[in-house]
Design a protein around this motif. Structure first.
Motif, PDB file in Angstrom:
ATOM      1  N   THR A  33      -3.321  -1.347  -9.295  1.00  0.00           N
ATOM      2  CA  THR A  33      -3.351  -1.684  -7.877  1.00  0.00           C
ATOM      3  C   THR A  33      -2.521  -0.696  -7.081  1.00  0.00           C
ATOM      4  O   THR A  33      -1.479  -0.240  -7.526  1.00  0.00           O
ATOM      5  N   VAL A  80     -13.313  -3.425  -8.621  1.00  0.00           N
ATOM      6  CA  VAL A  80     -12.148  -2.539  -8.652  1.00  0.00           C
ATOM      7  C   VAL A  80     -12.644  -1.119  -8.398  1.00  0.00           C
ATOM      8  O   VAL A  80     -13.416  -0.570  -9.180  1.00  0.00           O
ATOM      9  N   TYR A 125     -15.103  -9.351  -7.579  1.00  0.00           N
ATOM     10  CA  TYR A 125     -14.070  -8.419  -7.129  1.00  0.00           C
ATOM     11  C   TYR A 125     -14.342  -7.092  -7.814  1.00  0.00           C
ATOM     12  O   TYR A 125     -14.166  -6.956  -9.021  1.00  0.00           O
ATOM     13  N   GLY A 158      -3.958  -5.406  -0.654  1.00  0.00           N
ATOM     14  CA  GLY A 158      -2.791  -6.003  -1.290  1.00  0.00           C
ATOM     15  C   GLY A 158      -1.528  -5.184  -1.168  1.00  0.00           C
ATOM     16  O   GLY A 158      -0.581  -5.581  -0.494  1.00  0.00           O
ATOM     17  N   SER A 159      -1.531  -4.014  -1.788  1.00  0.00           N
ATOM     18  CA  SER A 159      -0.288  -3.255  -1.906  1.00  0.00           C
ATOM     19  C   SER A 159       0.383  -2.963  -0.568  1.00  0.00           C
ATOM     20  O   SER A 159       1.604  -3.073  -0.451  1.00  0.00           O
ATOM     21  N   TYR A 211      -3.860 -10.155   0.006  1.00  0.00           N
ATOM     22  CA  TYR A 211      -3.058 -10.543  -1.158  1.00  0.00           C
ATOM     23  C   TYR A 211      -1.569 -10.447  -0.831  1.00  0.00           C
ATOM     24  O   TYR A 211      -1.106  -9.427  -0.306  1.00  0.00           O
ATOM     25  N   GLY A 254     -11.649  -3.870  -3.949  1.00  0.00           N
ATOM     26  CA  GLY A 254     -10.196  -3.764  -3.851  1.00  0.00           C
ATOM     27  C   GLY A 254      -9.645  -2.659  -4.716  1.00  0.00           C
ATOM     28  O   GLY A 254     -10.402  -1.967  -5.396  1.00  0.00           O
ATOM     29  N   PHE A 255      -8.338  -2.477  -4.703  1.00  0.00           N
ATOM     30  CA  PHE A 255      -7.558  -1.414  -5.357  1.00  0.00           C
ATOM     31  C   PHE A 255      -7.710  -0.142  -4.507  1.00  0.00           C
ATOM     32  O   PHE A 255      -8.795   0.422  -4.434  1.00  0.00           O
ATOM     33  N   GLU A 267      -0.779  -4.015 -12.510  1.00  0.00           N
ATOM     34  CA  GLU A 267      -0.296  -3.716 -11.161  1.00  0.00           C
ATOM     35  C   GLU A 267       0.404  -2.373 -11.092  1.00  0.00           C
ATOM     36  O   GLU A 267       1.101  -1.968 -12.011  1.00  0.00           O
TER      37      GLU A 267
END
Lengths: 271, 405
Positions: free
Chosen positions: A188, A182, A180, A238-239, A27, A216-217, A65
């Motif tokens: 996130t 979490v 997806y 992502g992050s 991401y 994710g997360f 987020e």
């Protein structure tokens, strides 16, 4: 076109399954680090081993987020990146990459502003393969999901540790492409991953769907990506990537740090 | 009158929290189970005689209700038309209508068994009202407040700290109320096991617009009964300011089925609608999705939420409760504006004619009430919701006057 039309997301997961490999979903926020740098960053993600790209559509109020991705959205908005601009970026990406699936991840209001049908048409036309609209849960997503499905796009939904089995059943009926999951209660980039809970919940979800399950997360590196994907079909990162883009002095530096991060995670996933 | 005569307003929202096309539940899946849990609890308790008795008891003995319906004779004389009655929510404990809702939600928090409450606040009134009930029940309390608002509203920040709350300045986005609400949602998602989120207005995802309305409807129920006692009929018109819209819906809702009662919601006109510097989404916004519901919003051409302006921090919000959006569309309530200058003039007028210093938010309602009264007959009656007192605003007004307090 129909919802059964073959889609890059389905093709990619079929290929990965055939190879016995896990998916790496990456991401970044569109326009973060400069509009001109987004497409080169997307190509870098692919070159370093990303299987699917989630392109974040910046929004002024990204409620789900954590601080790192919020800042990414703020930086992108300072570059005046609109939903239309995001679609142009995907179109540009498609000139050189016709295989890597691209999912738009964002919030409902920019789509509401553009209009659901014009958005669905434009997304299809630009070469987008699916959408994850964070604040459109199953009970509100119907009309948009339908429009996207009619154009062959996939509807990605979130499932969480607190999602009831009734809802899992309802959501997996609407979902396509992949699910997806979490991994934690939070936003996130949070840092309290509980692997036992991930394993148990993925098993619970698996009873309701054959769709690929990506987690994710809270996935920060190769080790955490590998641990969560042992129980599912892939990991979403992502992050850490958004953080690297934010810290980079310029586009080249951003691509270098992204390359290092993605390469490390890819290696861990394949080992 | 209009099509709205055929509607039974007490039947809204629907099971999904919709008021016509507005409202609903536009949140991440991460929040759904918490909202389901809250909705199930509220559905169980809202008609439970014990719960209602506990709420009524707290309103009577802790808040100090009923609040008077006061005939403002000199104000009426100045307007030169209909009689102006003030619903004195400014006399509630903590100085505004906000406490009606926090007392109700605190009872829900207690029933939920959760040990911590959180809230968002703009001017600080809802933060103070939440910190107050938290202190009373011995609950931990965290209040999210935009960093800009923390600077502008330091007396309320200190008040919340005195009450034992932690005030968390929000540095993201525009650093105002909308960002405080984002941050409170993020806290709730993360700490959902032990935390109850007390939303301060009739916005947010279902069931918040409904339950905040229900708790504030005591305003309208009292005003209805008091009108019949004081002047033997229902009022001809109701006037209330609208930011998120909780005081307005609280006054309006018990009268919605009374077709003869006209209603006016007064949005913050800021520097004037034409300047774009205002907080009047119902007058100059478009429908969109923010903070868990579909409603009228102030946004740019890309659907990004824009900053608002009002002299009154409590009205400085880019959205509005979804029920108001619907009441506007069906024509049951007329939404108008009063700008900063009109509100300040009304602030001074009410202070000098009646010895009541109104909140700047409520001053918007007073400003429109004065205008409206002048167009009506002397035999007619207007109820203006005086939603809060103005002690918190004297620094703002002094600064405008160039005086250092």
């Amino acid at each position: 076109m129909s919802e059964f039309q073959e889609n890059r997301i389905d093709r990619r997961f079929a290929k990965l399954r055939g190879e016995g490999r896990k998916a790496l979903v990456t991401y970044i926020v569109a326009g973060d680090g400069g509009l001109d740098n987004t497409v080169p960053l997307m190509h870098q993600l692919v070159a370093s081993g990303s299987d699917l790209i989630e392109l974040g559509v910046p929004f002024s109020d990204p409620m789900a987020e954590g601080p790192v991705i919020q800042k990414g959205h703020e930086r992108a908005l300072a570059n005046r990146v609109s939903l239309r601009k995001c679609l142009e970026l995907v179109r540009e990406f498609r000139q050189q990459d016709s295989e890597t699936p691209v999912i738009l991840m964002g919030y409902a209001n920019p789509i509401e502003k553009m209009g659901a049908e014009p958005f669905a048409d434009a997304a299809c036309d630009a070469g987008v393969d699916g959408a994850l609209t964070v604040d459109l849960p199953a009970e509100e997503a119907g009309p948009l999901s339908q429009l996207l499905a009619e154009r062959g796009l996939r509807n990605i939904f979130l499932l969480t540790p607190t999602t009831s089995e009734e809802r899992i059943e309802e959501i997996t009926r609407l979902a396509s492409g992949f699910v997806y999951y979490v991994s934690l209660k939070g936003v996130t980039g949070a840092g309290h991953l509980d692997l036992d809970s991930v394993r148990d919940n993925l098993a619970r979800i698996r009873r309701f769907t054959d769709l690929p399950l990506c987690v994710g997360f809270g996935i920060k590196d190769g080790a955490s990506a590998r641990s969560v994907s042992e129980h599912g079909d892939g990991a979403v990162v992502g992050s850490v990537l958004v953080s690297a883009v934010g810290a980079a002095a310029d586009g080249a530096a951003a691509r270098d740090s992204i390359a290092d991060l993605v390469d490390e995670i890819r290696t861990a996933l394949d080992s | 009158m209009s099509d709205s005569d055929a509607i039974d307003f007490s039947a809204y929202p629907d099971a999904g929290g919709h008021f016509g096309p507005y409202g609903g539940r536009f949140v991440s899946e991460t929040l759904i189970s918490a909202l389901d849990e809250l909705q199930a609890m509220y559905t169980r308790l809202k008609d439970d005689p014990e719960f209602i008795a506990a709420f009524d008891h707290d309103l009577a003995h802790y808040v100090g209700r009923p609040s008077p319906l006061y005939l403002a004779e000199r104000l009426t004389e100045q307007a030169g038309g209909a009689r102006i009655w003030l619903k004195r929510e400014d006399l509630n404990h903590t100085g505004a209508h906000k406490v009606n809702n926090t007392v109700g939600q605190a009872l829900l928090a207690k029933h939920s068994g959760k040990s911590r409450v959180i809230a968002e606040t703009g001017a600080g009134q809802h933060g103070v009202a939440t910190a107050t009930v938290a202190a009373r029940l011995g609950l931990k309390c965290a209040v999210y407040m935009g960093a800009e608002d923390v600077k502008r509203q330091s007396p309320n920040v200190y008040r919340m700290k005195l009450l034992g709350a932690e005030v968390i300045p929000v540095e993201s986005g525009s650093k105002t109320l909308k960002d405080a609400m984002n941050e409170a949602m993020r806290d709730w998602v993360t700490n959902v096991d032990d935390t109850f989120y007390i939303i301060g207005t009739v916005a947010g995802p279902h069931p918040y617009p409904q339950l905040v309305r229900d708790f504030n409807s005591v305003i309208g129920r009292e005003a209805r009964r008091q009108s019949l006692e004081e002047f033997g009929q229902l009022p001809d018109a109701l006037v209330a300011c609208v930011g998120g819209g909780s005081n307005a819906i609280g006054l309006f809702h018990p009268f919605l089925n009374d077709g003869g009662v006209k209603m006016y919601g007064v949005e913050a006109g800021g520097e004037g609608l034409a300047t774009g510097h205002h907080a009047a989404p119902l007058n100059d916004g478009v429908p969109g999705i923010l903070h868990g519901n579909r409603t009228y919003l102030m946004e740019d051409e890309d659907g990004q939420i824009i900053e608002t302006h009002s002299v009154s921090a409590g009205l400085d919000y880019p959205g509005v409760g979804p029920e108001h959006a619907w009441l506007k569309d069906i024509g049951r309530v007329e939404y108008v504006t009063a700008d900063d200058k009109e509100a300040l003039d009304a602030f001074r007028t009410l202070t000098r004619t009646e010895g009541i210093i109104p909140a700047l938010e409520s001053s918007h309602a007073v400003a429109y009430g004065l205008k409206l009264a002048a167009t009506m007959k002397r035999s007619q009656n207007i109820v203006v919701n005086l939603s809060g007192r103005g002690d918190k605003d004297i620094f703002t007004v002094a600064a405008i006057d160039g005086i250092e307090v």
